[in-house]
Scaffold this active site. Structure first.
Site, PDB file in Angstrom:
ATOM      1  N   SER A 238     -18.105  -7.829  -8.144  1.00 50.39           N
ATOM      2  CA  SER A 238     -19.326  -7.333  -7.511  1.00 50.39           C
ATOM      3  C   SER A 238     -19.653  -8.137  -6.271  1.00 50.39           C
ATOM      4  CB  SER A 238     -20.501  -7.401  -8.485  1.00 50.39           C
ATOM      5  OG  SER A 238     -21.691  -6.972  -7.843  1.00 50.39           O
ATOM      6  N   GLY A 239     -20.199  -7.443  -5.297  1.00 49.60           N
ATOM      7  CA  GLY A 239     -20.610  -8.092  -4.054  1.00 49.60           C
ATOM      8  C   GLY A 239     -20.311  -7.250  -2.841  1.00 49.60           C
ATOM      9  N   GLY A 240     -19.667  -6.083  -3.070  1.00 50.50           N
ATOM     10  CA  GLY A 240     -19.346  -5.209  -1.950  1.00 50.50           C
ATOM     11  C   GLY A 240     -18.325  -5.829  -1.028  1.00 50.50           C
TER      12      GLY A 240
ATOM     13  N   GLU B  59     -28.101  -2.589 -11.680  1.00 49.59           N
ATOM     14  CA  GLU B  59     -28.229  -2.411 -10.227  1.00 49.59           C
ATOM     15  C   GLU B  59     -28.939  -1.094  -9.908  1.00 49.59           C
ATOM     16  OE1 GLU B  59     -24.960  -1.254  -6.930  1.00 49.59           O
ATOM     17  OE2 GLU B  59     -24.579  -3.171  -7.939  1.00 49.59           O
TER      18      GLU B  59
ATOM     19  N   ASN C 196       0.865  -1.177   0.000  1.00 48.90           N
ATOM     20  CA  ASN C 196       0.000   0.000   0.000  1.00 48.90           C
ATOM     21  C   ASN C 196       0.895   1.218   0.000  1.00 48.90           C
ATOM     22  OD1 ASN C 196      -3.068   0.672   0.470  1.00 48.90           O
ATOM     23  ND2 ASN C 196      -1.938   2.141   1.721  1.00 48.90           N
ATOM     24  N   ARG C 197       0.479   2.254  -0.723  1.00 47.35           N
ATOM     25  CA  ARG C 197       1.353   3.437  -0.805  1.00 47.35           C
ATOM     26  C   ARG C 197       1.553   4.072   0.564  1.00 47.35           C
ATOM     27  NH1 ARG C 197      -1.392   8.301  -0.889  1.00 47.35           N
ATOM     28  NH2 ARG C 197      -3.672   8.167  -1.108  1.00 47.35           N
TER      29      ARG C 197
ATOM     30  N   HIS D 125     -23.723  -4.347 -15.419  1.00 42.45           N
ATOM     31  CA  HIS D 125     -24.212  -4.899 -14.150  1.00 42.45           C
ATOM     32  C   HIS D 125     -24.574  -3.763 -13.202  1.00 42.45           C
ATOM     33  CE1 HIS D 125     -23.406  -5.764  -9.905  1.00 42.45           C
ATOM     34  NE2 HIS D 125     -23.796  -7.010 -10.108  1.00 42.45           N
ATOM     35  N   ASN D 126     -23.689  -2.793 -13.073  1.00 44.03           N
ATOM     36  CA  ASN D 126     -23.944  -1.687 -12.149  1.00 44.03           C
ATOM     37  C   ASN D 126     -25.116  -0.830 -12.618  1.00 44.03           C
ATOM     38  OD1 ASN D 126     -21.675  -2.697 -10.904  1.00 44.03           O
ATOM     39  ND2 ASN D 126     -20.691  -0.716 -10.651  1.00 44.03           N
TER      40      ASN D 126
ATOM     41  N   LYS E  67     -19.250  -5.518 -16.179  1.00 41.01           N
ATOM     42  CA  LYS E  67     -19.426  -4.999 -14.813  1.00 41.01           C
ATOM     43  C   LYS E  67     -20.129  -3.646 -14.844  1.00 41.01           C
ATOM     44  CE  LYS E  67     -18.852  -4.708 -10.320  1.00 41.01           C
ATOM     45  NZ  LYS E  67     -18.908  -3.306  -9.940  1.00 41.01           N
TER      46      LYS E  67
END
Length: 483
Positions: free
Chosen positions: A131-133, A192, A35-36, A188-189, A185
């Site tokens: 997808s799926g949070g 949604e 991670n930065r 898909h959104n 995707k």
């Protein structure tokens, strides 16, 4: 973990990134993380990653050195310029045959560009829709990979192992080359957005139209979740309506101004590019835009009158009709989404398989539902199905919803309650099945003021005609038809 022993490296340790790392670890994959912000890496390693086969690095050279060859690097960072910057920083440490996977909500055209650019370095690029949070990332999301086909056999065992499972079938499969995964995707959104809007419209009619409280509305969503509308979004709606804060329904305390991150808008733009009428998603995006004009709406309510008329019909009948309006609109929305897939597949030469796409959404993702099993079955039965609306099952289902759907739209209009998704879906359905539409008049108007020409019903398609409507018109503006 010793050097070069990690099966995959993950860059980006926000909640989604961390949960995917833990998911990968659960399924036996050794993971390197970076991670930065070094503090975030240390915190993760000392916390959720403690005792697992997960190792961190504090710079990119050290991170890459921890990876097995061919190296697999998953980017879980904010879509946009940050992805390009991270790729630029990463490439000098990679070799031909290595794989970069973008797991964010990137615009498909960016993915297409990156795929081409990285191929020049011999690096495989994969754009993955996930997808799926947060819960899906941790326990099994729906995964839609696309990009460099040569990368799929290498990453497939790992990707399918962490995906949601639907009766033994992993909700992860190859979508197509280039930007195909992120395109799917994106749509898909967009769908949604539509699912959320049609649910919200049912809630609004019950709340303002019938004067029902959240606790009175909740049982109806719970009941719907046991039938044809069984879905994650219906389920959580019932949960939301049952939640209270200091004795007040929490939903009643939330400001009615919806946010959005752009993927719905991208879907609408893409539909216009492909000439496909994804009207329910469009109305869902516009509904959020109108909701965001909150202060302006308060002033307009004062001047124009913001009250609604209560619906006086039998509440049981009204709610039954709402169910049908929601269900019929949902069928239209998915039919429109798959129309867009068909057009995009032809345009970009992706060979999108509708049965595969629908099957990936049956579990793990936000729009997961029983309904998607029906769509999968329809396309598996007939892969060349032109439109869901003309599948025998869905034709019968949507026809059965029409009386209640029409009554719902009429009641809402008479009460002053906006139902843009229900109305747009119904208008599309009636247009799609119409043998004749008033576009003949539009063509006459275009020819009158612009000499754009028109085709005739008594001649072959492809023959174009112009009428000198005024008696002093000139020649046609061009030799070809302009849409």
């Amino acid at each position: 973990m010793t050097e070069q022993m990690a099966d995959i490296g993950v860059i980006g340790l926000a909640v989604m990134g961390q949960n995917l790392v833990l998911n990968l670890s659960d399924h036996g994959h050794a993971v390197a993380v970076f991670n930065r912000t070094t503090a975030r890496t240390k915190e993760f390693l000392a916390g959720p990653a403690m005792g697992r086969n997960i190792v961190g690095a504090h710079d990119l050279p050290g991170f890459v050195a921890l990876l097995k060859k061919p190296r697999r690097v998953l980017l879980m960072i904010k879509a946009g310029p940050s992805v390009d910057m991270q790729i630029e920083n990463l490439v000098p440490f990679l070799e031909p045959g290595d794989i970069i996977i973008d797991g964010g909500n990137s615009l498909y055209t960016d993915t297409e560009r990156r795929w081409v650019e990285l191929a020049q370095h011999g690096i495989h690029f994969v754009g993955v829709g996930i997808s799926g949070g947060e819960d899906g990332a941790r326990n099994g999301p729906s995964i839609m990979p696309g990009g460099e086909p040569a990368a799929w056999p290498i990453i497939k065992p790992m990707v399918t192992s962490i995906a949601a499972d639907y009766h033994g079938e992993p909700c992860a499969d190859w979508i197509g080359s280039g930007g195909a995964g992120h395109y799917v995707k994106m749509v898909h959104n967009g769908i949604e957005y539509g699912d959320m809007q049609v649910i919200a419209e049912a809630y609004d009619v019950m709340s303002r139209g019938l004067g029902m409280s959240a606790s009175e509305i909740r049982p109806h969503f719970s009941a719907w979740n046991k039938g044809k509308l069984d879905s994650y979004l219906i389920e959580i709606t019932a949960d939301i309506l049952g939640h209270t804060t200091n004795g007040i329904p929490t939903v009643d305390l939330i400001l009615d101004a919806a946010g959005q991150k752009g993927t719905g808008k991208w879907t609408v733009i893409a539909s216009m590019d492909e000439g496909m009428p994804v009207s329910l998603v469009a109305e869902s995006v516009y509904a959020r835009m109108v909701s965001a004009l909150h202060a302006e709406r308060q002033r307009a309510a004062e001047m124009l009158g913001g009250s609604v008329s209560l619906i006086v019909d039998d509440p049981v009948e009204v709610i039954d009709d709402l169910h049908d309006a929601l269900y019929g609109s949902k069928i239209v929305s998915y039919a429109q989404g798959f129309m867009l897939f068909r057009a995009a597949s032809e345009h970009f030469h992706w060979d999108l398989k509708p049965d595969v796409i629908a099957s990936l959404w049956r579990a793990g993702c936000i729009i997961r539902s029983q309904f998607l099993g029906d769509i999968t079955a329809a396309y598996r039965s007939n892969p060349d199905l032109e439109n869901l609306l003309i599948d025998d099952y869905f034709a019968s289902e949507i026809t059965a919803t029409l009386p209640g759907w029409r009554r719902t739209v009429a009641r809402a209009a008479m009460s002053g309650i906006p139902v843009p998704a229900y109305a747009a879906a119904l208008a599309f359905f009636d247009s799609y099945r119409a043998r004749r539409l008033p576009a003949n008049l539009i063509q006459a108007q275009r020819d009158y003021f612009g000499a754009h020409t028109y085709e005739r019903v008594d001649r072959d398609r492809g023959e174009w005609f112009h009428t000198d409507w005024t008696g002093h018109g000139g020649d046609v503006t061009s030799g070809t038809y302009e849409a």
